[in-house]
Design a protein around this motif. Structure first.
Motif, short mmCIF file in Angstrom:
data_model
loop_
_atom_site.label_atom_id
_atom_site.label_comp_id
_atom_site.label_asym_id
_atom_site.label_seq_id
_atom_site.Cartn_x
_atom_site.Cartn_y
_atom_site.Cartn_z
N TYR A 160 0.84 -1.20 0.00
CA TYR A 160 0.00 0.00 0.00
C TYR A 160 0.88 1.26 0.00
CZ TYR A 160 -3.20 3.64 1.42
OH TYR A 160 -3.91 4.81 1.46
N TYR A 193 -11.13 -6.53 7.20
CA TYR A 193 -10.06 -7.43 6.73
C TYR A 193 -8.90 -7.42 7.71
CZ TYR A 193 -8.52 -3.11 4.24
OH TYR A 193 -8.17 -1.84 3.89
N GLY A 224 -8.93 -1.98 -9.14
CA GLY A 224 -8.47 -1.69 -7.77
C GLY A 224 -8.06 -2.97 -7.08
N ALA A 265 -7.24 -4.22 -0.73
CA ALA A 265 -7.54 -5.24 0.28
C ALA A 265 -9.02 -5.60 0.18
CB ALA A 265 -7.19 -4.70 1.66
N PHE A 272 -7.28 -4.37 -12.59
CA PHE A 272 -6.48 -3.22 -13.01
C PHE A 272 -6.12 -2.37 -11.79
CE2 PHE A 272 -8.80 -4.23 -16.93
CZ PHE A 272 -7.70 -4.37 -17.78
N ASP A 273 -4.90 -1.86 -11.80
CA ASP A 273 -4.46 -1.00 -10.69
C ASP A 273 -3.28 -0.17 -11.16
OD1 ASP A 273 -4.94 -1.26 -7.35
OD2 ASP A 273 -3.19 -0.15 -8.04
N THR A 303 -1.00 1.20 -9.10
CA THR A 303 0.14 1.20 -8.16
C THR A 303 1.31 0.41 -8.74
OG1 THR A 303 -1.51 1.06 -6.41
CG2 THR A 303 0.78 0.74 -5.74
N LYS A 353 2.11 -2.97 -7.32
CA LYS A 353 1.13 -4.06 -7.44
C LYS A 353 1.10 -4.66 -8.85
CE LYS A 353 -1.91 -2.11 -3.87
NZ LYS A 353 -3.27 -1.65 -3.51
N PHE A 400 -12.72 5.52 -4.38
CA PHE A 400 -12.11 6.52 -5.27
C PHE A 400 -12.95 6.72 -6.52
CE2 PHE A 400 -8.35 5.00 -2.87
CZ PHE A 400 -7.93 6.22 -2.37
N GLU A 454 -12.50 9.92 -8.85
CA GLU A 454 -11.17 10.00 -9.47
C GLU A 454 -11.01 8.91 -10.54
OE1 GLU A 454 -7.87 10.19 -6.71
OE2 GLU A 454 -6.41 9.89 -8.31
N ARG A 502 -10.47 9.29 -14.53
CA ARG A 502 -9.27 8.73 -15.17
C ARG A 502 -9.64 7.76 -16.30
NH1 ARG A 502 -5.55 4.81 -15.58
NH2 ARG A 502 -3.40 5.48 -15.39
P1 TYD Z 1 -7.35 1.68 -1.28
O1 TYD Z 1 -8.81 1.85 -1.44
O2 TYD Z 1 -6.64 2.65 -0.43
O3 TYD Z 1 -7.01 0.20 -0.86
P2 TYD Z 1 -7.31 -0.73 0.39
O4 TYD Z 1 -8.67 -1.37 0.23
O5 TYD Z 1 -6.22 -1.75 0.23
O6 TYD Z 1 -7.21 0.14 1.59
O7 TYD Z 1 -6.59 1.61 -2.68
C1 TYD Z 1 -7.08 2.07 -3.88
C2 TYD Z 1 -6.42 1.30 -4.99
O8 TYD Z 1 -6.96 1.76 -6.20
C3 TYD Z 1 -4.91 1.47 -5.07
O9 TYD Z 1 -4.31 0.19 -5.22
C4 TYD Z 1 -4.71 2.29 -6.32
C5 TYD Z 1 -5.91 2.00 -7.12
N1 TYD Z 1 -6.31 3.10 -8.01
C6 TYD Z 1 -6.26 2.91 -9.39
O10 TYD Z 1 -5.86 1.82 -9.83
N2 TYD Z 1 -6.65 3.92 -10.22
C7 TYD Z 1 -7.07 5.12 -9.74
O11 TYD Z 1 -7.42 6.03 -10.53
C8 TYD Z 1 -7.12 5.31 -8.32
C9 TYD Z 1 -7.61 6.59 -7.74
C10 TYD Z 1 -6.74 4.27 -7.48
#
Ligand code: TYD
Length: 416
Positions: free
Chosen positions: A80, A224, A326, A329, A349-350, A352, A355, A388, A391, A395
């Motif tokens: 994270y 979780y 995303g 978790a 898809f993500d 980060t 990841k 999110f 956002e 995107r």
């Molecule tokens: P988050 O909700 O903080 O995760 P957790 O449930 O583990 O607390 O993480 C958001 C995830 O979404 C993070 O891995 C990044 C991803 N993400 C994208 O892939 N694209 C985006 O435009 C945004 C805003 C986040």
């Protein structure tokens, strides 16, 4: 379900605040560690634990009954990163501003951040040349914090490090923690150290997911392994009293579908906001201490996970392509509870970097970067990073423009 080993966990039988047995909310099945993302060729087996959230009907503190060791969850490769989304960067800037207001006019203040991750919050203190320290056990994340100019300590905040921070830096004018206190198993030890390290007129500011919002939304996937506790204002009020502090404010914030920014101070040091009384009343009215309200929550969560599985099966039978968005978790909890795997969900898809290229725990669903080319091939994306939404919708506007639809699953399944 694939065969798996069961993890050796700490079993928690009592509420750490009240000492009474909490009431089980529901079982979310045998779950892997939610962020145990692996390289695709990893030979690691699948280790699971029973995810069993429970709630104390006396004080409104929720906790998971079986806890994997913290070193397993927040190890070296913990993926994270706070700074990965604009929403979180903007939010942490507003939290930094809040802390800066609290120290305004103080000569040479010291700000301590517990769980500084990649330094997205503390770099605002560093940039202003303020005395500060970010402490975090996740080594790779904290290396990024140091690269961001943050003074760091790669360790847990506990009875060993608290006293040494006190010796090295003196008492803190602000102790701040964003989505961290809920991750620390030993609440007593943490709060004792906060109490010891806080200046007489200092503020302990922490943000945490609101149990009230989680319940109202039906967000079962916020339970979780990392979230050992889920706080309510009712619980934080009790916790403050137990550790010689007072809950003086709780500001609703949008993070994780609804969180609270709590401010604790020494009794009488700061005036108490009317928001505290309002939050306590609201929580009582929504049934946070009511077993029947939690039974209803469990029914709705189970129904919505089942509906998610049925929806995906129906879409696949109709020849549609489905992926996730995303690699959160939350995705791990929702996929496991809904019994969705690689056969139903092609990839997640993500954005980060840490990841991308890895696979999800146990089911090994590949994690891919959402390039327009790849993402626009899909008919449906299950939105696991639902917190999110604005956002991500902005995107990935091209996905919808090409006829793609998002699937959400809290309370009921929506396709839009
Ligand atoms: P988050 O909700 O903080 O995760 P957790 O449930 O583990 O607390 O993480 C958001 C995830 O979404 C993070 O891995 C990044 C991803 N993400 C994208 O892939 N694209 C985006 O435009 C945004 C805003 C986040």
């Amino acid at each position: 379900m694939a065969s798996f080993q069961t993890m050796e966990n700490e079993w928690v039988s009592d509420c750490p605040l009240c000492g009474v047995p909490p009431r089980p909310i529901m079982t979310l099945g045998h779950q892997p560690l939610a962020q145990d993302l692996l390289p695709p060729d990893s030979a690691a087996g699948c280790v699971r634990f029973e995810l069993l959230p429970q709630v104390c009907l006396s004080c409104g503190l929720a906790q998971i009954a079986y806890r994997p060791p913290s070193t397993t969850v927040f190890g070296e490769t913990y993926p994270y990163r706070s700074g990965v989304s604009r929403t979180m960067r903007d939010h942490l800037r507003s939290l930094a501003d809040h802390c800066l207001e609290l120290v305004a006019g103080k000569p040479d203040p010291f700000l301590l951040e517990i769980g500084c991750n990649d330094g997205t919050l503390s770099r605002h203190f560093a940039r202003r040349g303020l005395r500060h320290l970010g402490i975090d056990p996740a080594r790779r994340a904290i290396e990024q914090a140091a690269a961001n100019g943050v003074s760091v300590l790669n360790a847990e905040f506990n009875a060993r490090t608290g006293p040494s921070i006190l010796v090295d830096h003196g008492k803190a004018d602000v102790i701040v923690a964003a989505n961290v206190i809920a991750h620390i198993s030993n609440l007593r030890e943490t709060l004792e150290q906060v109490h010891a390290c806080l200046a007489a007129d200092g503020s302990f500011v922490f943000e945490a997911i609101s149990l009230f919002d989680l319940m109202r939304r039906g967000a079962f996937d916020l339970f979780y392994d990392e979230h050992i506790y889920t706080f309510s204002a009712t619980a934080v009020d009790a916790l403050a009293g137990l550790f010689g502090l007072e809950l003086v404010d709780c500001i609703p914030i949008a993070s994780q579908g609804g969180s609270l920014r709590y401010s604790l101070a020494r009794p009488g040091a700061r005036s108490c906001s009317p928001r505290v009384g309002e939050a306590l009343r609201k929580e009582r009215a929504c049934g946070i201490l009511d077993a029947r309200a939690w039974d209803d929550f469990a029914v709705v969560a189970t129904r919505s996970a089942r509906a998610l599985r049925q929806t995906v099966d129906r879409l696949r039978r109709a020849g549609c392509s489905v992926a996730g968005y995303g690699a959160t978790a939350k995705s791990s909890v929702a996929l496991t509870f809904a019994e969705l795997g690689r056969e139903q969900v092609d990839c997640i898809f993500d954005t980060t970097p840490e990841k991308v290229g890895l696979v999800s725990p146990c089911d090994r669903i590949p994690i891919r970067f959402p390039t327009p080319n790849l993402i626009e091939q899909y008919d449906y994306l299950i939105l696991f990073a639902w917190n999110f939404l604005p956002e991500i919708e902005a995107r990935e506007a091209g996905f919808r423009a090409k006829g793609g639809k998002w699937i959400t699953y809290h309370g009921s399944v929506c396709i839009a």
